[in-house]
Design a protein around this motif. Structure first.
Motif, short mmCIF file in Angstrom:
data_model
loop_
_atom_site.label_atom_id
_atom_site.label_comp_id
_atom_site.label_asym_id
_atom_site.label_seq_id
_atom_site.Cartn_x
_atom_site.Cartn_y
_atom_site.Cartn_z
N ASP A 167 0.81 -1.22 0.00
CA ASP A 167 0.00 0.00 0.00
C ASP A 167 0.84 1.27 0.00
OD1 ASP A 167 -2.89 -0.82 0.22
OD2 ASP A 167 -2.08 -1.93 1.91
N GLU A 168 2.04 1.21 0.56
CA GLU A 168 2.85 2.43 0.66
C GLU A 168 4.32 2.07 0.85
OE1 GLU A 168 2.15 3.37 5.37
OE2 GLU A 168 0.47 3.66 3.99
N TRP A 169 5.18 2.91 0.31
CA TRP A 169 6.62 2.70 0.52
C TRP A 169 7.35 4.05 0.41
CZ3 TRP A 169 9.77 2.65 -4.22
CH2 TRP A 169 9.02 2.73 -5.40
N HIS A 170 6.68 5.07 0.90
CA HIS A 170 7.21 6.43 0.81
C HIS A 170 8.50 6.63 1.61
CE1 HIS A 170 5.10 6.34 4.62
NE2 HIS A 170 5.75 7.42 4.98
N ASP A 171 8.72 5.76 2.62
CA ASP A 171 9.89 5.91 3.49
C ASP A 171 10.94 4.84 3.23
OD1 ASP A 171 8.36 3.82 4.41
OD2 ASP A 171 8.37 4.45 6.52
N GLN A 172 10.87 4.18 2.09
CA GLN A 172 11.84 3.14 1.75
C GLN A 172 13.23 3.80 1.61
OE1 GLN A 172 13.95 1.62 -0.42
NE2 GLN A 172 13.73 -0.44 0.43
N PRO A 173 14.23 3.34 2.36
CA PRO A 173 15.54 4.02 2.35
C PRO A 173 16.19 4.13 0.97
CG PRO A 173 15.39 2.51 4.22
CD PRO A 173 14.18 2.25 3.36
N LEU A 174 16.10 3.09 0.17
CA LEU A 174 16.72 3.15 -1.15
C LEU A 174 15.98 4.07 -2.10
CD1 LEU A 174 17.84 -0.56 -1.67
CD2 LEU A 174 19.31 1.45 -1.35
N LEU A 175 14.68 4.27 -1.87
CA LEU A 175 13.94 5.26 -2.65
C LEU A 175 14.49 6.65 -2.36
CD1 LEU A 175 11.53 6.07 -4.49
CD2 LEU A 175 10.17 6.28 -2.39
N ALA A 176 14.67 6.96 -1.09
CA ALA A 176 15.25 8.26 -0.71
C ALA A 176 16.65 8.41 -1.29
CB ALA A 176 15.27 8.40 0.81
N ALA A 178 17.82 7.01 -4.03
CA ALA A 178 17.72 7.23 -5.48
C ALA A 178 17.39 8.69 -5.79
CB ALA A 178 16.65 6.30 -6.06
N PHE A 179 16.41 9.24 -5.09
CA PHE A 179 16.06 10.64 -5.29
C PHE A 179 17.24 11.55 -4.94
CE2 PHE A 179 11.35 9.61 -4.87
CZ PHE A 179 11.03 10.02 -6.15
N ALA A 180 17.94 11.22 -3.84
CA ALA A 180 19.06 12.05 -3.40
C ALA A 180 20.20 12.04 -4.42
CB ALA A 180 19.56 11.58 -2.04
N GLU A 181 20.43 10.90 -5.05
CA GLU A 181 21.48 10.81 -6.07
C GLU A 181 21.20 11.78 -7.21
OE1 GLU A 181 22.65 6.06 -5.48
OE2 GLU A 181 21.33 6.70 -7.12
N ASN A 182 19.97 11.79 -7.70
CA ASN A 182 19.62 12.69 -8.79
C ASN A 182 19.60 14.14 -8.34
OD1 ASN A 182 19.32 10.30 -10.17
ND2 ASN A 182 17.39 10.86 -11.13
N THR A 225 8.60 11.91 2.60
CA THR A 225 9.54 11.52 1.55
C THR A 225 10.53 12.64 1.29
OG1 THR A 225 7.90 10.08 0.47
CG2 THR A 225 9.77 10.79 -0.86
N ALA A 226 10.03 13.87 1.18
CA ALA A 226 10.91 15.01 0.94
C ALA A 226 11.93 15.17 2.06
CB ALA A 226 10.08 16.28 0.80
N GLN A 227 11.49 15.01 3.30
CA GLN A 227 12.40 15.12 4.43
C GLN A 227 13.50 14.06 4.38
OE1 GLN A 227 9.55 14.79 7.61
NE2 GLN A 227 9.10 16.99 7.65
N LEU A 228 13.12 12.84 4.02
CA LEU A 228 14.09 11.75 3.94
C LEU A 228 15.09 11.98 2.80
CD1 LEU A 228 11.69 8.74 4.57
CD2 LEU A 228 13.44 9.62 6.13
N VAL A 229 14.61 12.51 1.68
CA VAL A 229 15.50 12.81 0.56
C VAL A 229 16.46 13.93 0.95
CG1 VAL A 229 15.63 13.63 -1.82
CG2 VAL A 229 13.83 12.01 -1.15
N ALA A 230 15.93 14.96 1.60
CA ALA A 230 16.78 16.07 2.04
C ALA A 230 17.87 15.58 2.99
CB ALA A 230 15.92 17.13 2.72
N LYS A 231 17.49 14.69 3.90
CA LYS A 231 18.47 14.13 4.84
C LYS A 231 19.51 13.29 4.11
CE LYS A 231 18.84 11.30 9.03
NZ LYS A 231 18.08 10.51 10.05
N ALA A 232 19.06 12.46 3.18
CA ALA A 232 19.99 11.62 2.42
C ALA A 232 20.95 12.45 1.58
CB ALA A 232 19.21 10.65 1.53
N ALA A 233 20.48 13.62 1.13
CA ALA A 233 21.32 14.50 0.31
C ALA A 233 22.15 15.45 1.14
CB ALA A 233 20.45 15.29 -0.66
N GLY A 234 21.95 15.43 2.45
CA GLY A 234 22.72 16.31 3.34
C GLY A 234 22.32 17.76 3.26
#
Length: 336
Positions: A167-176, A178-182, A225-234
């Protein structure tokens, strides 16, 4: 041989249905679910009938959507989805099917194909990581409502396999990741062109406000999701903000703030450029190629700002790894 719109040549997924995966005997299959997109602007009226469930739209709305598709030329959503399915099947060594809710290949056809091949268990993943009844809920209904082998005691369609629906995977670490890499790659390049540090706007598709007031988790999950991507991207907290894009044309209140409002707010703070990173979408399609690359860019330019965006995940191998982790977590002790 149809020319591949993604320039993949003989490895074209959308036009030629090429798959590099050689099926092996298995009891479990994976089903990737997506919105679907027409192949050309002439198909827009038929496509919109699927989107609205047959409810007619005002002619001016249909023409506006047709116009948007004509400007981008082609929406590669199906291409990228089929490519991801192929990459995922290689990673998992399992068959991966694709079903679209509003266009070919339809979910109903995918379910029938799975049933015909006698799979016992299907792990279904929506390529919309944040859970909303307006997206994920409709995908689930499309799968479970597909009659393949009669009805069960409740009168619902009886699926010929056990369905494990993610049903949901908005907080999946590898998703964050992937977004952070781009994000890091695109932001660094844009900052160099801009000659400074651009503020980042994370975006996701808007939904009707009533959906959220009735308890839908979509808004909170999109922001997480945005917060997790921001954290992953530093990123520092003041380096980014969040907005909802692509509000509907059917009336009623949709959640915001809008991207346009956010651009004006950043302009008022003295910024002369913005960097957009959509974290509610996994691949290029009309909401990215038109809404961001054409409409928001033109809006920003009229306000004296320049606009850049991060590349969509598209064929990202990190996204494939995220999907593989999701499936493996459902398989659990049974193994793959």
């Amino acid at each position: 041989m149809t020319t591949c719109p993604l320039q993949l040549g003989q490895s074209c997924y959308c036009a030629n249905r090429v798959s590099s995966f050689t099926p092996a005997p298995a009891k479990t299959a994976v089903l990737l679910l997506a919105h679907g997109t027409p192949d050309n602007p002439d198909q827009i009226p038929e496509y919109l009938r699927y989107v609205t469930g047959g409810r007619p739209l005002p002619p001016q709305v249909v023409e506006e959507i047709r116009h948007r598709y004509s400007l981008i030329g082609f929406s590669p959503l199906a291409c990228w989805t089929l490519l991801q399915a192929d990459q995922l099947s290689q990673e998992l060594q399992l068959p991966v099917f694709v079903g679209m809710r509003n266009w070919k290949p339809f979910i109903a056809d995918a379910v029938k194909a799975i049933g015909a091949q006698k799979f016992e268990r299907v792990i279904a993943v929506c390529l919309a990581p944040q859970n909303s009844r307006t997206s994920v809920g409709l995908y689930r209904r499309a799968v479970t409502g597909t009659a393949v082998s009669g009805n069960d005691a409740t009168g619902n369609a009886a699926l010929p396999f056990t369905l494990d629906f993610v049903d949901e995977w908005h907080d999946q670490p590898l998703l964050a990741k992937a977004f952070a890499e781009n994000l890091r790659a695109g932001w660094a390049k844009a900052n160099a062109e801009y000659g400074g540090t651009l503020p980042i706007i994370f975006t996701a598709h808007s939904v009707p406000a009533r959906t959220i007031t009735e308890g839908d988790p979509y808004e909170a999950q999109s922001k997480e999701t945005a917060q997790l991507v921001a954290k992953a991207a530093g990123l520092a907290d003041d380096a980014w903000t969040f907005a909802f894009q692509s509000q509907g044309m059917s009336g009623g209140q949709w959640i915001g703030p809008t991207v346009e409002e956010t651009i004006l707010s950043l302009k008022a703070k003295g910024h002369r450029g913005v960097f957009i990173h959509p974290v509610g979408f996994l691949c290029d399609h009309v909401e990215v190629l038109y809404d961001i690359d054409i409409f928001f860019k033109q809006f920003a330019e009229k306000e004296g700002l320049r606009l850049w965006r991060a590349e969509s995940l598209n064929g990202s191998k990190t996204l494939t790894a995220a999907l593989a982790d999701l499936v493996r977590s459902r398989v659990g002790a049974a193994g793959i």
